[in-house]
Scaffold this active site. Structure first.
Site, short mmCIF file in Angstrom:
data_model
loop_
_atom_site.label_atom_id
_atom_site.label_comp_id
_atom_site.label_asym_id
_atom_site.label_seq_id
_atom_site.Cartn_x
_atom_site.Cartn_y
_atom_site.Cartn_z
N THR A 21 76.43 -0.29 -34.98
CA THR A 21 77.13 0.41 -33.90
C THR A 21 78.18 -0.48 -33.27
OG1 THR A 21 75.24 1.81 -33.45
CG2 THR A 21 76.73 1.47 -31.62
N THR A 101 71.52 -2.31 -34.66
CA THR A 101 70.29 -2.60 -33.91
C THR A 101 69.03 -2.14 -34.64
OG1 THR A 101 70.44 -0.50 -32.70
CG2 THR A 101 71.44 -2.44 -31.65
N ASP A 102 69.17 -1.15 -35.55
CA ASP A 102 67.97 -0.52 -36.11
C ASP A 102 67.06 -1.47 -36.89
OD1 ASP A 102 68.55 1.90 -34.97
OD2 ASP A 102 69.48 2.74 -36.75
N1 ASP Z 1 72.14 3.00 -36.58
C1 ASP Z 1 72.83 1.87 -35.99
C2 ASP Z 1 72.58 0.65 -36.88
O1 ASP Z 1 71.52 0.14 -36.85
C3 ASP Z 1 72.32 1.64 -34.62
C4 ASP Z 1 72.93 0.50 -33.88
O2 ASP Z 1 73.56 -0.38 -34.42
O3 ASP Z 1 72.70 0.47 -32.64
O4 ASP Z 1 73.46 0.27 -37.61
#
Ligand code: ASP
Length: 332
Positions: A21, A101-102
């Protein structure tokens, strides 16, 4: 100790982009939630933070550009190779990685198991895409470079810096699907925080037993599945895995996110015993959070799986040849 000449040189830091993200862009009105992760390149992210120039001499490299829910062993391998490529060069002080973040906590823990712990590797991410009016990525990137450039970060190993907080790779976990303060180090608490322009460290980074592990060759990654103990669990999933010829030959491990203190339903337990009798390594964690004590002290189920993957790969042939020390400054 710093020499007069080295104290005049800004630290050299390599920022490796993998997507997420933090590199995401809105698919419509930037004030609305819809966006695509892993769109912008790492150079574009760096351009948004001119203050980085006062902290370090930065070099950028794009390793991948994906939504981290789609992380693969191939990208992990490439990332570890590139981090090592840079860190063995005496003039490079640290690496920073931009990530989604995932699966941030899995990548961070994987890297902590395969990299030597001396030079810092700092992962950062964002909960809001780069095009959001209130994007959190630029501040997180600045904080990550601040930690990586800090003399006290030497020896920290792999850490995650998010929302002004420094988390150890072993302890960090994503705990919110929406808040910008989305990460926690659980009962152990974070390693430190960024206070204004200063880094305050409260405790030492936890030591990993048995590492660093060698990076598995592409064909040596075993299959380790993660299951959960839930009401009605009857072991059918385990029996299916064992009887499926497309899965079974590479099935080396099963990690169960058990209930409470690591308990499993009697029927699931019987199926796991049958799997263990066929040579599959079985490890039980808790779906509530890290269990205390024992060899796997404080490891969540997803991290226990990462560790088991590397332990099992270490027993597989063929091994990856030892990594060559590249010539100074050579980029690929
Ligand atoms: N789906 C995204 C990822 O993990 C979520 C994020 O980065 O917050 O790439």
């Amino acid at each position: 100790m710093t020499t007069p000449s080295s104290s005049r040189l800004p630290p050299r830091i390599v920022v490796l982009g993998t997507g997420g993200t933090i590199a995401g862009t809105a698919t419509g009105d930037p004030s609305l939630p819809g966006y695509t992760a892993g769109v912008l390149g790492v150079e574009a992210l760096l351009k948004e933070v001119p203050a980085l120039g006062s902290l370090a001499e930065i070099q950028a490299e794009q390793v991948a550009n994906l939504d981290s829910k789609d992380m693969t062993f191939a990208v992990w391998t490439r990332l570890a190779e590139r981090v090592l490529h840079w860190l063995v060069q005496p003039s490079i002080q640290a690496c920073v990685i931009t990530h989604g973040t995932d699966t941030l906590e899995e990548t961070a823990y994987f890297l902590s198991l395969v990299l030597p712990p001396d030079k810092p590797v700092v992962l950062t991410a964002a909960m809001r895409p780069a095009t959001a009016l209130n994007a959190d990525g630029p501040q997180n990137l600045l904080d990550a470079v601040r930690v990586a450039a800090h003399p006290e970060a030497h020896g920290l190993g792999v850490v995650c810096v998010l929302h002004g907080v420094v988390h150890a790779a072993r302890d960090v976990a994503k705990i919110s699907t929406h808040a910008v303060e989305a990460f926690s180090s659980g009962e152990r608490g974070p390693l430190g925080e960024i206070e204004g322009q200063n880094l305050r460290l409260w405790r030492q980074a936890p030591q990993e037993r048995g590492g660093p592990f060698s990076l598995p060759a592409a064909e040596a990654w075993p299959r380790v599945e993660l299951l959960s103990n839930v009401a009605g669990a009857d072991g059918a999933v385990v029996r299916c895995l064992l009887s499926n010829p497309a899965v079974h030959p590479r099935l080396r491990g099963l990690v169960v996110a058990g209930t409470g203190g690591g308990t499993v339903n009697r029927e699931l337990e019987a199926a796991l015993e049958a799997a263990a009798a066929q040579g599959v390594r079985v490890k039980v964690a808790s779906r509530v959070g890290p269990l205390r004590g024992g060899d796997d002290d404080g490891l969540s189920a997803v991290k226990l799986r990462v560790r088991l993957l590397l332990e099992l790969a270490a027993t597989e042939a063929p091994r990856r040849p030892p990594m060559e020390t590249p010539a100074e400054g050579v980029a690929r």
